[in-house]
Write a protein that holds these residues in place. Structure first.
Motif, mmCIF file in Angstrom:
data_model
loop_
_atom_site.group_PDB
_atom_site.id
_atom_site.type_symbol
_atom_site.label_atom_id
_atom_site.label_comp_id
_atom_site.label_asym_id
_atom_site.label_seq_id
_atom_site.Cartn_x
_atom_site.Cartn_y
_atom_site.Cartn_z
ATOM 1 N N THR A 1 0.805 -1.225 0.000
ATOM 2 C CA THR A 1 0.000 0.000 0.000
ATOM 3 C C THR A 1 0.835 1.270 0.000
ATOM 4 O O THR A 1 0.291 2.365 -0.121
ATOM 5 C CB THR A 1 -0.938 0.019 1.219
ATOM 6 O OG1 THR A 1 -0.155 -0.037 2.423
ATOM 7 C CG2 THR A 1 -1.910 -1.162 1.186
ATOM 8 N N GLY A 2 2.149 1.144 0.168
ATOM 9 C CA GLY A 2 3.021 2.308 0.127
ATOM 10 C C GLY A 2 2.978 3.168 1.377
ATOM 11 O O GLY A 2 3.360 4.338 1.337
ATOM 12 N N VAL A 3 2.553 2.596 2.497
ATOM 13 C CA VAL A 3 2.551 3.344 3.768
ATOM 14 C C VAL A 3 3.931 3.168 4.389
ATOM 15 O O VAL A 3 4.250 2.132 4.965
ATOM 16 C CB VAL A 3 1.441 2.843 4.718
ATOM 17 C CG1 VAL A 3 1.503 3.579 6.045
ATOM 18 C CG2 VAL A 3 0.073 2.998 4.077
ATOM 19 N N ALA A 4 4.746 4.189 4.273
ATOM 20 C CA ALA A 4 6.127 4.120 4.747
ATOM 21 C C ALA A 4 6.196 4.292 6.265
ATOM 22 O O ALA A 4 5.471 5.094 6.845
ATOM 23 C CB ALA A 4 6.964 5.208 4.067
ATOM 24 N N ALA A 5 7.069 3.520 6.901
ATOM 25 C CA ALA A 5 7.282 3.652 8.342
ATOM 26 C C ALA A 5 7.823 5.048 8.631
ATOM 27 O O ALA A 5 8.579 5.588 7.823
ATOM 28 C CB ALA A 5 8.260 2.587 8.817
ATOM 29 N N PRO A 6 7.453 5.683 9.700
ATOM 30 C CA PRO A 6 6.696 5.167 10.824
ATOM 31 C C PRO A 6 5.183 5.402 10.732
ATOM 32 O O PRO A 6 4.472 5.180 11.708
ATOM 33 C CB PRO A 6 7.271 5.947 12.001
ATOM 34 C CG PRO A 6 7.541 7.297 11.421
ATOM 35 C CD PRO A 6 8.003 7.023 9.995
#
Length: 131
Positions: free
Chosen positions: A29-34
């Motif tokens: 989904t491309g949700v980069a940490a953090p």
């Protein structure tokens, strides 16, 4: 307590699997940490895994106490109930959060039975010499 230990270790392996699934969802989904928000699919995986972590705080001590004080089979049976409940919860929450109820119910039954087993077992140990 070997059967209860096996049940507990399977629950921990299940939790590790949920954690891996969260990482995979993050990548998809491309949700980069953090970050922990921004995509509904990722948020479902994340929340299902986080809820499992919250339940493990109850499960671990309750499993140990009930298995030791009531018996290995008792602990193992309700560890299995918890395991199945978590599997249903995770699968259903990821698909449709509103359908998480049956999994949560089984989780709560497992945890409640383990808590009550530990509590009743402890009380019986206290009063057994008196009876």
């Amino acid at each position: 307590m070997v059967f209860s230990i096996i049940g507990g270790m399977l629950v921990l392996l299940q939790y590790l699997y949920f954690s891996v699934e969260v990482g995979r969802a993050r990548g998809r989904t491309g949700v980069a940490a953090p970050a922990v928000s921004g995509n509904e699919e990722f948020e479902r995986y994340y929340r299902a895994q986080l809820n499992t972590a919250e339940q493990l705080v109850i499960f671990g001590p309750a499993l140990f106490a009930s298995a030791w004080l009531i018996g290995d089979l008792y602990g193992a049976v309700f560890a299995a109930v918890f395991f199945v409940g978590r599997a249903l919860y995770f699968r259903n929450y990821v698909r449709e959060p509103g359908s998480r109820g049956p999994g949560m119910l089984l989780t709560m039954i497992g945890n409640l039975a383990l808590i009550l087993g530990g509590l009743v077992g402890a009380v019986l140990k206290l009063v057994a010499p008196v009876i």
